[in-house]
Design an enzyme around this catalytic site. Structure first.
Site, PDB file in Angstrom:
ATOM      1  N   ARG A 103      70.151  36.406  39.774  1.00 52.37           N
ATOM      2  CA  ARG A 103      69.173  36.967  40.704  1.00 52.37           C
ATOM      3  C   ARG A 103      68.362  35.835  41.307  1.00 52.37           C
ATOM      4  O   ARG A 103      67.803  35.015  40.582  1.00 52.37           O
ATOM      5  CB  ARG A 103      68.200  37.892  39.970  1.00 52.37           C
ATOM      6  CG  ARG A 103      68.767  39.182  39.550  1.00 52.37           C
ATOM      7  CD  ARG A 103      67.695  40.209  39.259  1.00 52.37           C
ATOM      8  NE  ARG A 103      66.538  39.741  38.504  1.00 52.37           N
ATOM      9  CZ  ARG A 103      65.539  40.524  38.124  1.00 52.37           C
ATOM     10  NH1 ARG A 103      65.551  41.807  38.435  1.00 52.37           N
ATOM     11  NH2 ARG A 103      64.528  40.071  37.436  1.00 52.37           N
ATOM     12  N   THR A 107      63.720  36.646  45.909  1.00 57.13           N
ATOM     13  CA  THR A 107      64.118  37.877  46.618  1.00 57.13           C
ATOM     14  C   THR A 107      64.669  38.932  45.655  1.00 57.13           C
ATOM     15  O   THR A 107      64.793  40.094  46.030  1.00 57.13           O
ATOM     16  CB  THR A 107      65.231  37.568  47.635  1.00 57.13           C
ATOM     17  OG1 THR A 107      66.382  37.105  46.900  1.00 57.13           O
ATOM     18  CG2 THR A 107      64.807  36.502  48.626  1.00 57.13           C
ATOM     19  N   ASP A 199      64.049  38.582  28.990  1.00 61.17           N
ATOM     20  CA  ASP A 199      65.245  38.107  29.705  1.00 61.17           C
ATOM     21  C   ASP A 199      66.442  38.187  28.757  1.00 61.17           C
ATOM     22  O   ASP A 199      66.547  37.417  27.796  1.00 61.17           O
ATOM     23  CB  ASP A 199      65.018  36.672  30.182  1.00 61.17           C
ATOM     24  CG  ASP A 199      66.148  36.209  31.092  1.00 61.17           C
ATOM     25  OD1 ASP A 199      67.321  36.232  30.645  1.00 61.17           O
ATOM     26  OD2 ASP A 199      65.867  35.849  32.240  1.00 61.17           O
ATOM     27  N   ASP A 202      68.567  34.961  28.251  1.00 67.40           N
ATOM     28  CA  ASP A 202      67.880  33.951  27.428  1.00 67.40           C
ATOM     29  C   ASP A 202      67.865  34.359  25.960  1.00 67.40           C
ATOM     30  O   ASP A 202      67.990  33.513  25.065  1.00 67.40           O
ATOM     31  CB  ASP A 202      66.446  33.760  27.925  1.00 67.40           C
ATOM     32  CG  ASP A 202      66.394  32.928  29.194  1.00 67.40           C
ATOM     33  OD1 ASP A 202      67.358  32.175  29.455  1.00 67.40           O
ATOM     34  OD2 ASP A 202      65.413  33.039  29.940  1.00 67.40           O
TER      35      ASP A 202
END
Ligand code: PRP
Ligand code: URA
Length: 208
Positions: A103, A107, A199, A202
């Site tokens: 991603r 944006t 995340d 991660d």
């Protein structure tokens, strides 16, 4: 309403551990695997059984088996790879395709960097796997890409979904069923799912 949510106290229990900031990489990976296996069972509920005769130690019986060749699993890199072992637990011969997307941090739009599918992907039912469905951009782009290649039957398996992500898939791909472990409250200003688990990439890879 194309979504199926695993509603079960044991799943809530496992998700509580998965979400917890103090849960380490090993346990996080193990839980992602375990939940992915259960999602796979649900996603395969409508699988076609082919008639077969087997012999038990006591007698012959007519039963059914699934032709694994009719399917392909497509993890969205990176975090989707964390779900592969769980899916392979119940589908050990599955063909696996890969799509790499990240991603854009400003944006939130997905950027494709890798795409490699098994031969004859257009003839297979494809199960797209990714732990997080946030804005839905990555999953929607993946599904569009697979449709460009002629795939007609697609399911999406994720662990944590946001209402916005579900709406995105329902709007862009009303033919695609979503199987998730939970639907969380909302997205924050960085398009992270709240309460979520942080995340996923991660946490699976221990990169932060
Ligand atoms: C995460 C996640 C999904 C995507 C979800 O991947 O694994 O692919 O974000 O967000 P969306 O629904 O808003 O598109 P990320 O882009 O962080 O890449 P990574 O797996 O390589 O960490
Ligand atoms: N990607 C993640 O890994 N987590 C989120 O909450 C949203 C997108």
């Amino acid at each position: 309403m194309n979504e199926f949510v695993l509603n079960h106290p044991l799943i809530t229990h496992k998700l509580a551990i998965l979400r917890d900031i103090n849960t380490g990489t090993k346990e996080f990976r193990e839980l992602v695997t375990e939940i992915s296996t259960i999602l796979m069972y649900e996603a395969m509920r409508d699988a076609k059984l082919e008639k077969t005769t087997i012999e038990t130690p006591l007698e012959k019986m007519e039963t059914g088996m699934i032709d694994e060749d009719n399917y392909a699993i497509v993890p969205i890199l990176r975090a989707g790879m964390g779900m592969v072992d769980g899916v392979l637990n119940v589908f050990p011969n599955a063909k696996i395709g890969h799509i790499g997307l990240y991603r854009n941090e400003e944006t939130f739009q997905p950027v494709e960097y890798y795409y490699k599918m098994p031969e004859g992907i257009n003839k297979r039912e494809v199960l797209v796997i990714d732990p997080m469905l946030a804005t839905g951009g990555s999953a929607s782009a993946t599904i569009s890409r697979l449709k460009q290649d002629g795939v007609t039957k697609i399911k999406l398996l994720c662990i944590v979904a946001a209402p916005q992500g579900i709406k995105c898939i329902e709007d862009d791909h009303p033919d695609v069923e979503i199987f998730c472990a939970t639907v969380d409250r909302e997205l924050n200003e960085n398009a992270y799912i709240l309460p979520g688990l942080g995340d996923a990439g991660d946490r699976v890879y221990g990169t932060k």
